[in-house]
Motif scaffolding. Structure first.
Motif, mmCIF file in Angstrom:
data_model
loop_
_atom_site.group_PDB
_atom_site.id
_atom_site.type_symbol
_atom_site.label_atom_id
_atom_site.label_comp_id
_atom_site.label_asym_id
_atom_site.label_seq_id
_atom_site.Cartn_x
_atom_site.Cartn_y
_atom_site.Cartn_z
ATOM 1 N N PHE A 77 0.837 -1.203 0.000
ATOM 2 C CA PHE A 77 0.000 0.000 0.000
ATOM 3 C C PHE A 77 0.877 1.260 0.000
ATOM 4 O O PHE A 77 0.633 2.214 -0.738
ATOM 5 C CB PHE A 77 -0.915 -0.015 1.230
ATOM 6 C CG PHE A 77 -1.337 1.351 1.663
ATOM 7 C CD1 PHE A 77 -2.210 2.111 0.895
ATOM 8 C CD2 PHE A 77 -0.833 1.892 2.840
ATOM 9 C CE1 PHE A 77 -2.590 3.373 1.285
ATOM 10 C CE2 PHE A 77 -1.199 3.154 3.231
ATOM 11 C CZ PHE A 77 -2.084 3.907 2.459
ATOM 12 N N ASN B 151 2.351 2.178 -3.399
ATOM 13 C CA ASN B 151 1.403 2.814 -4.316
ATOM 14 C C ASN B 151 1.107 4.260 -3.924
ATOM 15 O O ASN B 151 0.999 5.151 -4.774
ATOM 16 C CB ASN B 151 0.086 2.013 -4.350
ATOM 17 C CG ASN B 151 0.236 0.707 -5.108
ATOM 18 O OD1 ASN B 151 1.154 0.545 -5.888
ATOM 19 N ND2 ASN B 151 -0.671 -0.222 -4.854
ATOM 20 N N ALA B 152 0.948 4.492 -2.612
ATOM 21 C CA ALA B 152 0.628 5.840 -2.139
ATOM 22 C C ALA B 152 1.783 6.813 -2.418
ATOM 23 O O ALA B 152 1.569 7.950 -2.857
ATOM 24 C CB ALA B 152 0.323 5.800 -0.646
ATOM 25 N N SER C 135 1.902 7.919 -5.931
ATOM 26 C CA SER C 135 0.907 8.954 -6.233
ATOM 27 C C SER C 135 1.433 10.331 -5.853
ATOM 28 O O SER C 135 1.284 11.312 -6.597
ATOM 29 C CB SER C 135 -0.398 8.655 -5.482
ATOM 30 O OG SER C 135 -0.942 7.424 -5.890
ATOM 31 N N TYR D 80 -8.134 7.106 1.448
ATOM 32 C CA TYR D 80 -7.347 6.689 0.281
ATOM 33 C C TYR D 80 -7.902 7.319 -0.996
ATOM 34 O O TYR D 80 -7.148 7.854 -1.822
ATOM 35 C CB TYR D 80 -7.360 5.176 0.165
ATOM 36 C CG TYR D 80 -6.713 4.672 -1.102
ATOM 37 C CD1 TYR D 80 -5.331 4.687 -1.250
ATOM 38 C CD2 TYR D 80 -7.488 4.222 -2.168
ATOM 39 C CE1 TYR D 80 -4.735 4.243 -2.419
ATOM 40 C CE2 TYR D 80 -6.903 3.782 -3.346
ATOM 41 C CZ TYR D 80 -5.523 3.787 -3.460
ATOM 42 O OH TYR D 80 -4.933 3.368 -4.622
ATOM 43 N N GLU E 162 -6.264 9.918 -3.773
ATOM 44 C CA GLU E 162 -6.209 9.693 -5.217
ATOM 45 C C GLU E 162 -7.001 10.750 -5.984
ATOM 46 O O GLU E 162 -6.689 11.062 -7.147
ATOM 47 C CB GLU E 162 -6.745 8.295 -5.535
ATOM 48 C CG GLU E 162 -5.913 7.156 -4.979
ATOM 49 C CD GLU E 162 -4.510 7.110 -5.578
ATOM 50 O OE1 GLU E 162 -4.273 7.755 -6.622
ATOM 51 O OE2 GLU E 162 -3.636 6.435 -5.002
ATOM 52 N N HIS F 69 -10.182 -1.799 1.091
ATOM 53 C CA HIS F 69 -9.064 -0.961 0.639
ATOM 54 C C HIS F 69 -8.344 -1.608 -0.548
ATOM 55 O O HIS F 69 -7.952 -0.912 -1.496
ATOM 56 C CB HIS F 69 -8.097 -0.747 1.798
ATOM 57 C CG HIS F 69 -6.900 0.064 1.420
ATOM 58 N ND1 HIS F 69 -6.949 1.423 1.242
ATOM 59 C CD2 HIS F 69 -5.612 -0.305 1.174
ATOM 60 C CE1 HIS F 69 -5.747 1.870 0.921
ATOM 61 N NE2 HIS F 69 -4.918 0.836 0.860
ATOM 62 N N GLU G 204 -7.751 0.036 -4.232
ATOM 63 C CA GLU G 204 -6.450 0.144 -4.891
ATOM 64 C C GLU G 204 -6.484 -0.472 -6.277
ATOM 65 O O GLU G 204 -5.924 0.068 -7.239
ATOM 66 C CB GLU G 204 -5.374 -0.561 -4.054
ATOM 67 C CG GLU G 204 -4.817 0.270 -2.919
ATOM 68 C CD GLU G 204 -3.548 -0.364 -2.359
ATOM 69 O OE1 GLU G 204 -3.340 -1.576 -2.567
ATOM 70 O OE2 GLU G 204 -2.784 0.350 -1.708
ATOM 71 N N ASN G 205 -7.149 -1.621 -6.356
ATOM 72 C CA ASN G 205 -7.211 -2.318 -7.643
ATOM 73 C C ASN G 205 -7.985 -1.503 -8.678
ATOM 74 O O ASN G 205 -7.612 -1.452 -9.859
ATOM 75 C CB ASN G 205 -7.879 -3.686 -7.437
ATOM 76 C CG ASN G 205 -7.736 -4.581 -8.644
ATOM 77 O OD1 ASN G 205 -6.637 -4.969 -9.023
ATOM 78 N ND2 ASN G 205 -8.858 -4.903 -9.280
ATOM 79 N N LYS H 210 -5.625 1.357 -9.760
ATOM 80 C CA LYS H 210 -4.452 0.901 -10.504
ATOM 81 C C LYS H 210 -4.815 0.419 -11.896
ATOM 82 O O LYS H 210 -4.126 0.735 -12.880
ATOM 83 C CB LYS H 210 -3.756 -0.216 -9.730
ATOM 84 C CG LYS H 210 -2.489 -0.744 -10.414
ATOM 85 C CD LYS H 210 -1.831 -1.809 -9.553
ATOM 86 C CE LYS H 210 -0.566 -2.341 -10.237
ATOM 87 N NZ LYS H 210 0.073 -3.417 -9.422
ATOM 88 N N GLY I 287 -1.942 -7.533 -4.226
ATOM 89 C CA GLY I 287 -3.069 -7.150 -3.392
ATOM 90 C C GLY I 287 -4.225 -8.128 -3.455
ATOM 91 O O GLY I 287 -4.714 -8.601 -2.423
#
Length: 357
Positions: A182, A185-186, A189, A236, A240, A269, A273-274, A277, A319
């Protein structure tokens, strides 16, 4: 172990006590029959004392001999042998025990009646030993049956404990994989914003710190409320949203009456994310993301839909594979998890069957 020993001795005294009282009652009934109607009261009293002494001998020797069987079983670990060997050994011990008990009780009878040991009818001795043999076979059957049942249950419990520990360790490993995944990925961003818009990048760092704090708190728990999980997801998405601006359109459809339900952390969560992404980041046009949480016919549904097309050639990431394994460990067959695409909508759905709060 102490509890089992207590139960054993209670059953020992109860079983042999009931059997001895039955013999005494049966003999007294015979004493009161016509055959003994002419016997005077003094002789009846002597006969009653004789019966009491005999039955007491059966009671005491029965407890001692059967307990010797028990000690032999454990001393030589006979429970690990084949069942045929155990049965044959139990039968032999039963008859030897019957002979020994009748020898002791018979000797007691002879001593009382004749004033000396071992003056009694050997034919009757062998015949009566058959009756006691049945009693000892019955005792061995009950005892060996109980011990075998207890050993099987103990093995099942030990296996269950090992499986529980294994699952617990696997969950800890999966959580350890989840947080770096996680965070990676964050940070990516935020990295994209540093040069484009430093103010937004700073705002995103603040949002990320709040998100990390909530995530770390949730990561230490086996279950968290849907309300907590939803708060993490909203933080989250807000992070984004800063990055994708108008390209990300969010909608929440959540039944507020079930927000107290407890679920494994990060299961929503991961879906979020998926969607980002493989949905928003792959398109230049706006992407609608709809999160639905509701209960129907006793099942809890968590659905996340986003506009797009599912690319079957892309291998499932860390994930989602992580999420599948966690759901399998914690819910076994009482769950379904699927990701599919239909009419330009990618749907990720978790269904927890017969969900109990």
């Amino acid at each position: 172990m102490k509890k089992n020993n207590l139960i054993y001795w209670i059953l020992q005294f109860s079983g042999w006590g009931i059997y001895s009282l039955f013999l005494l009652f049966y003999s007294m009934q015979e004493l009161e029959s016509n055959a003994f109607s002419t016997i005077n009261s003094s002789l009846k009293q002597d006969y009653f004392l004789f019966l009491t002494a005999t039955v007491s001998g059966i009671f005491v020797t029965g407890i001692i001999i059967s307990n010797v069987f028990r000690l032999i079983y454990f001393r030589f670990n006979l429970f690990s042998r084949k069942i045929l060997f155990i049965v044959c050994f139990a039968v032999i011990c039963s008859y030897l025990g019957a002979l020994l008990q009748l020898l002791i009780v018979g000797g007691l009878k002879s001593l009382i009646l004749n004033g000396t040991l071992f003056v009694f009818n050997w034919t009757n001795y062998l015949f009566e030993s058959l009756a006691l043999f049945i009693i000892f076979v019955f005792w061995n059957a009950i005892y060996l049956g109980y011990v075998n049942y207890y050993r099987v249950k103990k093995q099942e419990l030990d296996q269950l404990r090992l499986l529980t520990e294994k699952n617990k360790m696997e969950l800890m490993t999966l959580r350890g994989q989840l947080n770096p995944h996680f965070l990676f990925n964050a940070l990516n961003s935020i990295k994209a914003l540093v040069k484009q818009n430093p103010d937004l990048a700073q705002e995103s760092v603040t949002s990320l710190s709040v998100l990390l704090r909530r995530s770390l708190n949730a990561g230490n728990a086996d279950l968290i409320s849907l309300e907590e999980e939803l708060a993490i997801v909203k933080h989250y998405f807000s992070l984004e949203k800063v990055r994708y601006e108008e390209r990300l359109d969010l909608n929440y459809h959540v039944d507020d009456s079930i927000l107290h339900y407890r679920v494994p952390p990060f299961i929503i969560h991961i879906l979020a994310e998926n969607a980002i992404k493989h949905g928003v980041s792959k398109k230049n046009s706006p992407t609608n993301v709809d999160l639905k949480i509701y209960k129907k016919n006793g099942d809890l549904y968590i659905q996340l839909n986003n506009t797009g097309v599912l690319n079957s050639e892309i291998k499932e990431g860390v994930g989602l594979s992580n999420l599948r394994r966690r759901l399998r460990i914690q819910f076994d067959k009482k769950h379904t998890f699927m990701v599919n695409s239909n009419s330009g909508i990618v749907c990720s759905e978790i269904r927890l069957i017969n969900f109990i709060v």
